[in-house]
Design a protein around this motif. Structure first.
Motif, PDB file in Angstrom:
ATOM      1  N   HIS B 227       0.855  -1.185   0.000  1.00  0.00           N
ATOM      2  CA  HIS B 227       0.000   0.000   0.000  1.00  0.00           C
ATOM      3  C   HIS B 227       0.898   1.244   0.000  1.00  0.00           C
ATOM      4  O   HIS B 227       1.388   1.633   1.053  1.00  0.00           O
ATOM      5  CB  HIS B 227      -0.893   0.021   1.250  1.00  0.00           C
ATOM      6  CG  HIS B 227      -1.890  -1.085   1.278  1.00  0.00           C
ATOM      7  ND1 HIS B 227      -2.550  -1.466   2.426  1.00  0.00           N
ATOM      8  CD2 HIS B 227      -2.355  -1.898   0.302  1.00  0.00           C
ATOM      9  CE1 HIS B 227      -3.365  -2.465   2.148  1.00  0.00           C
ATOM     10  NE2 HIS B 227      -3.263  -2.746   0.863  1.00  0.00           N
ATOM     11  N   PRO B 228       1.118   1.868  -1.148  1.00  0.00           N
ATOM     12  CA  PRO B 228       2.002   3.047  -1.178  1.00  0.00           C
ATOM     13  C   PRO B 228       1.518   4.093  -0.201  1.00  0.00           C
ATOM     14  O   PRO B 228       0.330   4.427  -0.176  1.00  0.00           O
ATOM     15  CB  PRO B 228       1.872   3.547  -2.627  1.00  0.00           C
ATOM     16  CG  PRO B 228       1.412   2.375  -3.407  1.00  0.00           C
ATOM     17  CD  PRO B 228       0.582   1.546  -2.468  1.00  0.00           C
ATOM     18  N   ALA B 229       2.479   4.602   0.586  1.00  0.00           N
ATOM     19  CA  ALA B 229       2.087   5.529   1.642  1.00  0.00           C
ATOM     20  C   ALA B 229       1.676   6.884   1.086  1.00  0.00           C
ATOM     21  O   ALA B 229       0.860   7.588   1.653  1.00  0.00           O
ATOM     22  CB  ALA B 229       3.243   5.693   2.621  1.00  0.00           C
ATOM     23  N   LYS B 230       2.301   7.245  -0.044  1.00  0.00           N
ATOM     24  CA  LYS B 230       2.022   8.581  -0.579  1.00  0.00           C
ATOM     25  C   LYS B 230       1.341   8.453  -1.939  1.00  0.00           C
ATOM     26  O   LYS B 230       1.647   7.561  -2.724  1.00  0.00           O
ATOM     27  CB  LYS B 230       3.319   9.346  -0.780  1.00  0.00           C
ATOM     28  CG  LYS B 230       3.904   9.932   0.468  1.00  0.00           C
ATOM     29  CD  LYS B 230       5.246  10.573   0.137  1.00  0.00           C
ATOM     30  CE  LYS B 230       5.414  11.825   0.955  1.00  0.00           C
ATOM     31  NZ  LYS B 230       6.698  12.426   0.837  1.00  0.00           N
ATOM     32  N   LYS B 231       0.476   9.422  -2.224  1.00  0.00           N
ATOM     33  CA  LYS B 231      -0.224   9.424  -3.508  1.00  0.00           C
ATOM     34  C   LYS B 231       0.762   9.567  -4.650  1.00  0.00           C
ATOM     35  O   LYS B 231       0.597   8.959  -5.710  1.00  0.00           O
ATOM     36  CB  LYS B 231      -1.224  10.570  -3.513  1.00  0.00           C
ATOM     37  CG  LYS B 231      -2.204  10.534  -4.665  1.00  0.00           C
ATOM     38  CD  LYS B 231      -3.366  11.417  -4.321  1.00  0.00           C
ATOM     39  CE  LYS B 231      -3.805  12.202  -5.508  1.00  0.00           C
ATOM     40  NZ  LYS B 231      -4.901  13.107  -5.197  1.00  0.00           N
ATOM     41  N   LEU B 234       2.297   6.286  -5.626  1.00  0.00           N
ATOM     42  CA  LEU B 234       1.388   5.453  -6.409  1.00  0.00           C
ATOM     43  C   LEU B 234       1.227   6.016  -7.809  1.00  0.00           C
ATOM     44  O   LEU B 234       1.302   5.295  -8.800  1.00  0.00           O
ATOM     45  CB  LEU B 234       0.029   5.365  -5.703  1.00  0.00           C
ATOM     46  CG  LEU B 234      -1.060   4.584  -6.433  1.00  0.00           C
ATOM     47  CD1 LEU B 234      -0.618   3.167  -6.733  1.00  0.00           C
ATOM     48  CD2 LEU B 234      -2.356   4.559  -5.619  1.00  0.00           C
ATOM     49  N   ASN B 280      -7.067  11.451 -11.265  1.00  0.00           N
ATOM     50  CA  ASN B 280      -7.151  11.293  -9.813  1.00  0.00           C
ATOM     51  C   ASN B 280      -8.127  10.177  -9.456  1.00  0.00           C
ATOM     52  O   ASN B 280      -7.878   9.384  -8.545  1.00  0.00           O
ATOM     53  CB  ASN B 280      -7.579  12.600  -9.153  1.00  0.00           C
ATOM     54  CG  ASN B 280      -7.467  12.529  -7.647  1.00  0.00           C
ATOM     55  OD1 ASN B 280      -6.413  12.212  -7.104  1.00  0.00           O
ATOM     56  ND2 ASN B 280      -8.549  12.804  -6.948  1.00  0.00           N
ATOM     57  N   GLN B 284      -7.380   6.717  -7.328  1.00  0.00           N
ATOM     58  CA  GLN B 284      -8.211   6.307  -6.178  1.00  0.00           C
ATOM     59  C   GLN B 284      -8.767   4.896  -6.371  1.00  0.00           C
ATOM     60  O   GLN B 284      -8.795   4.107  -5.425  1.00  0.00           O
ATOM     61  CB  GLN B 284      -9.368   7.300  -5.970  1.00  0.00           C
ATOM     62  CG  GLN B 284      -8.944   8.643  -5.402  1.00  0.00           C
ATOM     63  CD  GLN B 284      -8.397   8.541  -3.990  1.00  0.00           C
ATOM     64  OE1 GLN B 284      -8.755   7.655  -3.217  1.00  0.00           O
ATOM     65  NE2 GLN B 284      -7.487   9.440  -3.646  1.00  0.00           N
ATOM     66  N   ARG B 287      -6.111   2.423  -5.716  1.00  0.00           N
ATOM     67  CA  ARG B 287      -5.846   2.329  -4.277  1.00  0.00           C
ATOM     68  C   ARG B 287      -6.924   1.503  -3.586  1.00  0.00           C
ATOM     69  O   ARG B 287      -6.624   0.716  -2.673  1.00  0.00           O
ATOM     70  CB  ARG B 287      -5.759   3.734  -3.671  1.00  0.00           C
ATOM     71  CG  ARG B 287      -5.410   3.738  -2.176  1.00  0.00           C
ATOM     72  CD  ARG B 287      -4.088   3.036  -1.911  1.00  0.00           C
ATOM     73  NE  ARG B 287      -3.811   2.894  -0.496  1.00  0.00           N
ATOM     74  CZ  ARG B 287      -4.261   1.908   0.280  1.00  0.00           C
ATOM     75  NH1 ARG B 287      -5.043   0.968  -0.238  1.00  0.00           N
ATOM     76  NH2 ARG B 287      -3.957   1.856   1.556  1.00  0.00           N
ATOM     77  N   GLN B 288      -8.165   1.623  -4.031  1.00  0.00           N
ATOM     78  CA  GLN B 288      -9.237   0.786  -3.473  1.00  0.00           C
ATOM     79  C   GLN B 288      -8.959  -0.682  -3.790  1.00  0.00           C
ATOM     80  O   GLN B 288      -9.142  -1.550  -2.947  1.00  0.00           O
ATOM     81  CB  GLN B 288     -10.610   1.193  -4.053  1.00  0.00           C
ATOM     82  CG  GLN B 288     -11.089   2.589  -3.691  1.00  0.00           C
ATOM     83  CD  GLN B 288     -11.604   2.700  -2.259  1.00  0.00           C
ATOM     84  OE1 GLN B 288     -11.742   1.719  -1.548  1.00  0.00           O
ATOM     85  NE2 GLN B 288     -11.883   3.922  -1.833  1.00  0.00           N
TER      86      GLN B 288
END
Lengths: 429, 388
Positions: B227-231, B234, B280, B284, B287-288
């Protein structure tokens, strides 16, 4: 640098969250939307990534674990819908809530957009300004009298904040200094004294520089007069000396033949996620690891580390740092702390190898967060997430267990003991 | 066609395991030089099987009524096809009146191919899908063909239908798949009418194909970063993955800037707008997906199943789902929502197509004990195949 202004956007959402967490369900007549916003942020964070949840379960978890009063729950849910963090579905079987909470900055941006759209009353605005300023540095109470609000209002907001627990009042050098127990949980007296002597603006600046240059060597700061590329005045350097001195946490130190004993300075982290006692040793080990790579970056014997972050990434991904002649001194402390071991290769060459334990990996992740100034702004509570995922039965047993646990005694912290001792010293005949 | 019942059996066997499956996929030469594109062969049943390594494995299904060819010759042919398509496995189902020799089966097995007769198949099917096998599946290969045949009534949609039928299956990377699906959709956004159920179905099936790329993309990111910590971490990773590397991405941006300039405009291209629509939103969604990356590999199956129910006029509840599919439903909802927005189709589509998914999530969340009724099994023995 001053943050004596009303926070906006993402900062506003975070500050509302801080106040709501401190209040812990207690009602305050002066607050309207502020607490609702804070509770909405907190609930949303716990729901992120989860599948659909029955409304009733969410309401109970909200009441018992997030401390959202039953009468406020629907208002909180409405805020979440407004922020597009949830979809509420009503059917003949009942109501369900589908979390659609975004990740990363989007979360606070969207929460902040909703917060910005609310008209907060004067009391709420002043409270948020107080909390926002105190997140960066303790501040003399007198500074808040110059904001334009009536003194009576400022005093009332201070009293309320003290009772609620999101600020505390310390006496230092004849002044009342406000500190944030959330962001400056440790050494609050020392920080209050520092601010009373040097002024909050200067302290804020120095702490801010340290936050973006965690683990910067104390001796390098004094000799260059800089933190990173930022030049410090004499007064700023005095603050740095104070931070490295008595009253504050002893900074990690590394002894090397070529640079002697070097101390590495850290600022408090800009996060409301409080350090649990069981995590303290992890945090200290992370600071020691950051200190080690800073040593290599700024005080090498021969070859400079260009990117401490890259070294830490390599340690995390590969499990070791390539052998060099400086490892033995640089990483010795980490070996003592059982984060890794030093493997002798030949002569003066040692390789630092990470232990294959979860704790060691956690230390590296924390070190990376420190170096990147990347701590999560607010904490999540696994227990709440588990309660939402576990269903009604799990939740009921959790509440039952919590009621039993509440009976047990918690050991008083050092600060609490000091307060009690001081009271008795003064009061006992 | 005599092989049709065999294809149907194999199709259902894959479908019951939630593989993403399609029948009669034409294969074209990659990098061909002829002016007219001609298929070199077709695959009877082509399946994408989710793997533990968070990728899709290609599985080829071949169905034949053998006359002059021996089973092992067929296996050798399929092995060549597997090599061409970088497939992980093959299943050959044959009507072989003389039976299949054991040595042929062994040889096929060494090539990664399962060689079965029609008589063998029920045992194979029930053993892998106890207790009753895949006979209860009601979706047929022809149902997918109907979706891809929508262009017969709406000719303007032919490029999309053609892409979904064959080209998508030969995209070299998930990045190419993702970009090309969105590109074709956006070029046809003006053709989609929310009042047309066929368009709804086609949109859902397109989202299904898109989800194949998305799942693989998320699997790759998860295997690298969890899970990349920063946007930004990612987002940067996604740019490189979608465009085939940092250099390719930069070359693409450079071409983009020149194109804009050639039209007489100033190119104000920022790194936050890499050219994929609703960037964006895409970050997202990925990330989900990273929350439950294994579940992501069933999203294509679900979206295709949904498309089938739309065209057949069936209820969404006819898809065999249970409460443990809550995450799956949620990811499918996010995917559909993103595709609708990124495609630029009329806004009503997003609410229209996500509505049943939202309702299903609510139903399952509220009634944990009540599973959706599974599809009823037919009364007769489904393996009494009538070939003539």
């Amino acid at each position: 640098m001053s943050s004596m202004e009303m926070p906006k956007g993402a900062d506003l959402a975070v500050r509302c969250h801080d106040v709501a967490v401190s209040l812990d369900g207690r009602q305050v007549g002066e607050f309207e939307d502020l607490v609702l916003l804070g509770m909405a942020v907190r609930l949303a964070l716990q729901m992120r990534g989860l599948p659909a949840v029955p409304y009733e379960l969410l309401r109970k978890v909200g009441l018992h674990l997030v401390k959202i009063p039953a009468t406020s729950f629907n208002a909180v849910l409405k805020l979440l819908e407004e922020a597009e963090f949830v979809r509420v579905v009503t059917s003949t079987s009942g109501k369900a809530v589908i979390p659609t909470v975004p990740y990363y900055e989007d979360f606070f941006e969207q929460a902040g957009a909703v917060a910005n759209s609310k008209s907060l009353n004067e009391h709420e605005q002043l409270t948020l300004m107080l909390v926002n300023q105190l997140a960066n540095s303790p501040t003399p109470l007198s500074s808040f009298y110059n904001l334009g609000a009536e003194k009576k209002l400022v005093d009332s907001a201070t009293t309320l904040g003290r009772d609620a627990g999101y600020l505390s009042v310390r006496r230092a050098r004849g002044k009342n200094v406000l500190t944030s127990p959330i962001y400056f949980a440790e050494h609050a007296d020392a920080f209050a004294d520092l601010v009373a002597g040097a002024g909050s603006n200067r302290v804020t600046r120095v702490l801010s520089l340290l936050a973006t240059h965690q683990g910067w060597p104390f001796q390098v700061i004094l000799s260059t007069g800089k933190i990173g590329e930022e030049v410090l005045s004499q007064e700023d350097l005095n603050i740095v000396r104070a931070l490295a001195g008595e009253g504050f946490a002893a900074p990690p130190a590394i002894q090397t033949p070529h640079s002697g004993l070097t101390h590495f300075l850290f600022s408090p982290q800009r996060t409301s996620a409080r350090l649990r006692p069981t995590e303290r040793h992890l945090h200290e080990a992370a600071m020691a690891l950051v200190a080690a790579v800073r040593q290599g970056q700024l005080l090498p014997a021969a070859y400079r580390i260009r990117s401490p972050k890259a070294i830490l990434n390599a340690l995390r991904d590969r499990g070791f740092i390539r052998a060099n002649t400086e490892s033995r001194h640089q990483y010795n402390k980490l070996a003592v702390l059982r984060v890794g071991r030093l493997e002798h290769v030949s002569g003066d060459w040692y390789k630092f190898v990470l232990l294959e334990t979860e704790e060691a990996r956690e230390v590296v992740n924390r070190a990376l967060a420190l170096i990147s100034n990347d701590a999560p702004r607010v904490a999540t509570d696994e227990e709440i997430t588990m309660a939402l995922m576990g269903g009604e039965d799990y939740f009921d047993s959790l509440i039952g267990r919590q009621r039993l646990v509440q009976q047990s005694q918690v050991t008083a912290s050092e600060e609490t003991m000091q307060e009690i001792n001081d009271l008795l010293l003064r009061g006992m005949p | 066609m005599k092989d049709t019942p065999l294809k149907s059996m194999l199709f259902k066997h894959f479908w019951a395991q939630r593989f993403f499956v399609q029948a009669e996929v034409d294969i074209f030469p990659v990098g061909g030089v002829s002016r007219t594109r001609k298929a070199i062969t077709d695959i009877d049943v082509y399946a994408l099987r989710p793997s533990r390594a968070l990728t899709f494995e290609r599985v080829l299904g071949d169905c034949k009524t053998l006359k002059s060819q021996s089973p092992v010759q067929r296996a050798l042919w399929v092995a060549g096809l597997m090599r061409l398509l970088d497939a992980h496995g093959g299943i050959i189902m044959l009507t072989a009146p003389g039976g299949i020799e054991q040595d042929h089966k062994l040889t096929a097995d060494e090539l990664g191919i399962t060689l079965l007769s029609v008589e063998d198949f029920p045992t194979f099917d029930r053993a892998l899908l106890p207790p009753l096998g895949s006979s209860g599946v009601t979706v047929e290969p022809s149902d997918i063909e109907k979706i891809h045949g929508v262009h017969n009534h709406f000719p303007a949609l032919y490029p999309l239908c053609e892409y979904l039928t064959s080209t998508a299956w030969q995209e070299p990377t998930f990045g190419a798949l993702i970009r090309h699906v969105l590109g074709i959709l956006r070029s046809l956004k003006g053709e989609f009418d929310p009042k047309r159920t066929e368009h709804e179905a086609l949109l859902c099936d397109t989202a299904a194909v898109f989800a194949v790329g998305l799942a693989e993309c998320a699997g790759r990111v998860f295997n690298q970063y969890l899970h990349p910590a920063k946007k930004t971490e990612l987002a940067d990773s996604l740019k490189a993955l979608l465009w085939g590397g940092r250099e390719s991405y930069e070359a693409y941006q450079s071409i983009r800037a020149k194109l804009v300039a050639s039209r007489g405009f100033r190119a104000d291209l920022s790194d936050e707008d890499p050219g994929l629509p609703e960037w964006n939103g895409f970050v997202q969604v990925v990330r989900q997906y990273l929350e439950t990356p294994a579940t992501a590999f069933h999203v294509p199956w679900l979206l295709r199943a949904y498309a089938v129910t739309l065209l057949k006029g069936e209820s969404f509840n006819s898809i065999p789902l249970t409460r443990s599919d809550l995450h799956l439903l949620k990811l499918a909802m996010f995917t559909l929502d993103y595709v609708c927005r990124a495609a630029g189709v009329p806004k009503e589509f997003a609410d229209l197509v996500t509505y049943p998914l939202i309702q299903a999530q609510s139903q399952f969340a509220l009634a944990p004990a009540a599973a959706v009724p599974t599809v009823e099994l037919p009364a007769q023995d489904p393996f009494q195949i009538k070939l003539f």
